[in-house]
Design an enzyme around this catalytic site. Structure first.
Site, PDB file in Angstrom:
ATOM      1  N   ARG A 179       0.815  -1.217   0.000  1.00  0.00           N
ATOM      2  CA  ARG A 179       0.000   0.000   0.000  1.00  0.00           C
ATOM      3  C   ARG A 179       0.853   1.274   0.000  1.00  0.00           C
ATOM      4  O   ARG A 179       0.514   2.280   0.616  1.00  0.00           O
ATOM      5  CB  ARG A 179      -0.959   0.016   1.203  1.00  0.00           C
ATOM      6  CG  ARG A 179      -1.956  -1.121   1.213  1.00  0.00           C
ATOM      7  CD  ARG A 179      -2.872  -1.097  -0.006  1.00  0.00           C
ATOM      8  NE  ARG A 179      -3.793  -2.227   0.025  1.00  0.00           N
ATOM      9  CZ  ARG A 179      -3.571  -3.402  -0.554  1.00  0.00           C
ATOM     10  NH1 ARG A 179      -2.444  -3.600  -1.226  1.00  0.00           N
ATOM     11  NH2 ARG A 179      -4.462  -4.366  -0.497  1.00  0.00           N
ATOM     12  N   SER A 228     -11.241   0.467   2.851  1.00  0.00           N
ATOM     13  CA  SER A 228     -10.472   0.049   4.025  1.00  0.00           C
ATOM     14  C   SER A 228      -9.827   1.264   4.684  1.00  0.00           C
ATOM     15  O   SER A 228      -9.151   2.045   4.034  1.00  0.00           O
ATOM     16  CB  SER A 228      -9.394  -0.958   3.633  1.00  0.00           C
ATOM     17  OG  SER A 228      -9.978  -2.152   3.161  1.00  0.00           O
ATOM     18  N   GLU A 298      -4.868   3.998   6.089  1.00  0.00           N
ATOM     19  CA  GLU A 298      -4.792   3.738   4.652  1.00  0.00           C
ATOM     20  C   GLU A 298      -5.536   4.833   3.899  1.00  0.00           C
ATOM     21  O   GLU A 298      -5.143   5.220   2.803  1.00  0.00           O
ATOM     22  CB  GLU A 298      -5.392   2.368   4.319  1.00  0.00           C
ATOM     23  CG  GLU A 298      -5.282   1.986   2.855  1.00  0.00           C
ATOM     24  CD  GLU A 298      -5.673   0.551   2.582  1.00  0.00           C
ATOM     25  OE1 GLU A 298      -6.270   0.306   1.523  1.00  0.00           O
ATOM     26  OE2 GLU A 298      -5.382  -0.326   3.425  1.00  0.00           O
TER      27      GLU A 298
END
Length: 307
Positions: A179, A228, A298
């Site tokens: 990520r 998320s 995130e």
């Protein structure tokens, strides 16, 4: 909140500008959470050359923020000073190339890329069906899902820097990790080239249907959410840590931790951006107290708090 209108000054610096400049443009409708304040200036460039000319003429002291489809974003209630750039129709082309390659503009939604690849019999990109964002965001954060990541399929990408110069970055130039992209800060990605492999359209579409069904069964995709919220810590799953800390269903103002999937935050209808962000920070505090693990955001958070 309202910012000083600097659109006339900016337009005068680029007489041939073809894109659209808008002062104090509401941004909440452009985000999945449907919260947040305005952009001081929202710029929608016509194409890469228009974007480069604008950036080359933009004074260095004016900050630049880029937003995509707004799916992985908390836009704070005070809005965003400076220029917000959002790529649109001039960046949504998809073209098939030899060797099962696909060239795509960065305003293209991830799921549209997956469908175009499937229709062309190109396998390896079906995982993008499960990512609720655009290609620009996928490059920026090495987006992935269902056992696939951007780093696995990207060949190269084009980008414009703050001075209006065009760059071509190889996969290695991104320094991808979980990520995360290590590409130089300040780049605005305009196009990406992907490598697929031979596949059968029916089988690829069936895999995409499986991904869609899995998302609908496990995630609150029909709510006002941002995907998320926290990255999975090494060796752990964020949702399990959040659940174990007693945060499932936790509310703050109009924001709530999803009952369906507790790594998702939801705007139940009247949340402010502050509600959502503060709820996320409360979740982080409770998880740290319960497990010792410090969750990392995130979801991207931009802008100013309300005055």
């Amino acid at each position: 909140m309202s910012f000083p209108d600097i659109t006339a000054e900016l337009a005068a610096r680029v007489p041939g500008l073809r894109g659209r400049l808008a002062a104090n443009e509401p941004l909440a409708p452009l985000t999945w959470f449907r919260v947040g304040g305005p952009a001081q200036v929202l710029f929608s460039p016509a194409d890469e050359a228009d974007l480069a000319a604008f950036l080359a003429a933009l004074p260095e002291e004016i900050p630049v923020t880029v937003i995509g489809l707004g799916s992985n974003l908390i836009l704070r209630d005070g809005g965003v000073p400076g220029v917000v750039i959002r790529l649109g129709r001039g960046f949504n082309a998809i073209a098939m190339e030899e060797g099962h390659r696909i060239r795509v503009g960065t305003a293209v939604p991830d799921m549209r890329l997956a469908k175009a690849a499937a229709d062309a019999g190109i396998d390896g990109l079906a995982f993008y069906r499960g990512i609720p964002g655009g290609i620009g965001g996928a490059l920026t954060m090495n987006a992935g899902a269902h056992h696939g990541e951007t780093k696995d399929v990207l060949i190269e990408a084009r980008a414009v820097d703050r001075q209006g110069r065009v760059h071509v970055l190889s996969n290695a130039d991104f320094g991808f990790s979980y990520r995360h992209s290590g590409a130089p800060a300040g780049l605005i990605f305009t196009q990406a080239l992907y490598q697929g492999r031979p596949g059968e359209t029916g089988a690829i579409l069936a895999e995409m249907d499986r991904i869609t069904a899995a998302r609908e069964a496990a995630q609150p995709i029909r709510e006002k959410t941002g995907g998320s919220t926290f990255k999975n810590p090494p060796g752990d799953k964020a949702w399990q840590l959040i659940d174990a800390a007693g945060c499932r269903g936790l509310r703050l103002g109009g924001a709530q931790v999803s009952q369906m999937h507790c790594n998702f935050l939801i705007n139940t209808g009247d949340a402010s951006a502050a509600d959502i962000e503060e709820l996320g920070e409360e979740v982080r505090r409770r998880v740290k107290a319960a497990s010792g693990v410090e969750l990392q955001w995130e979801i991207r958070r931009i802008g100013l708090p309300a005055a």
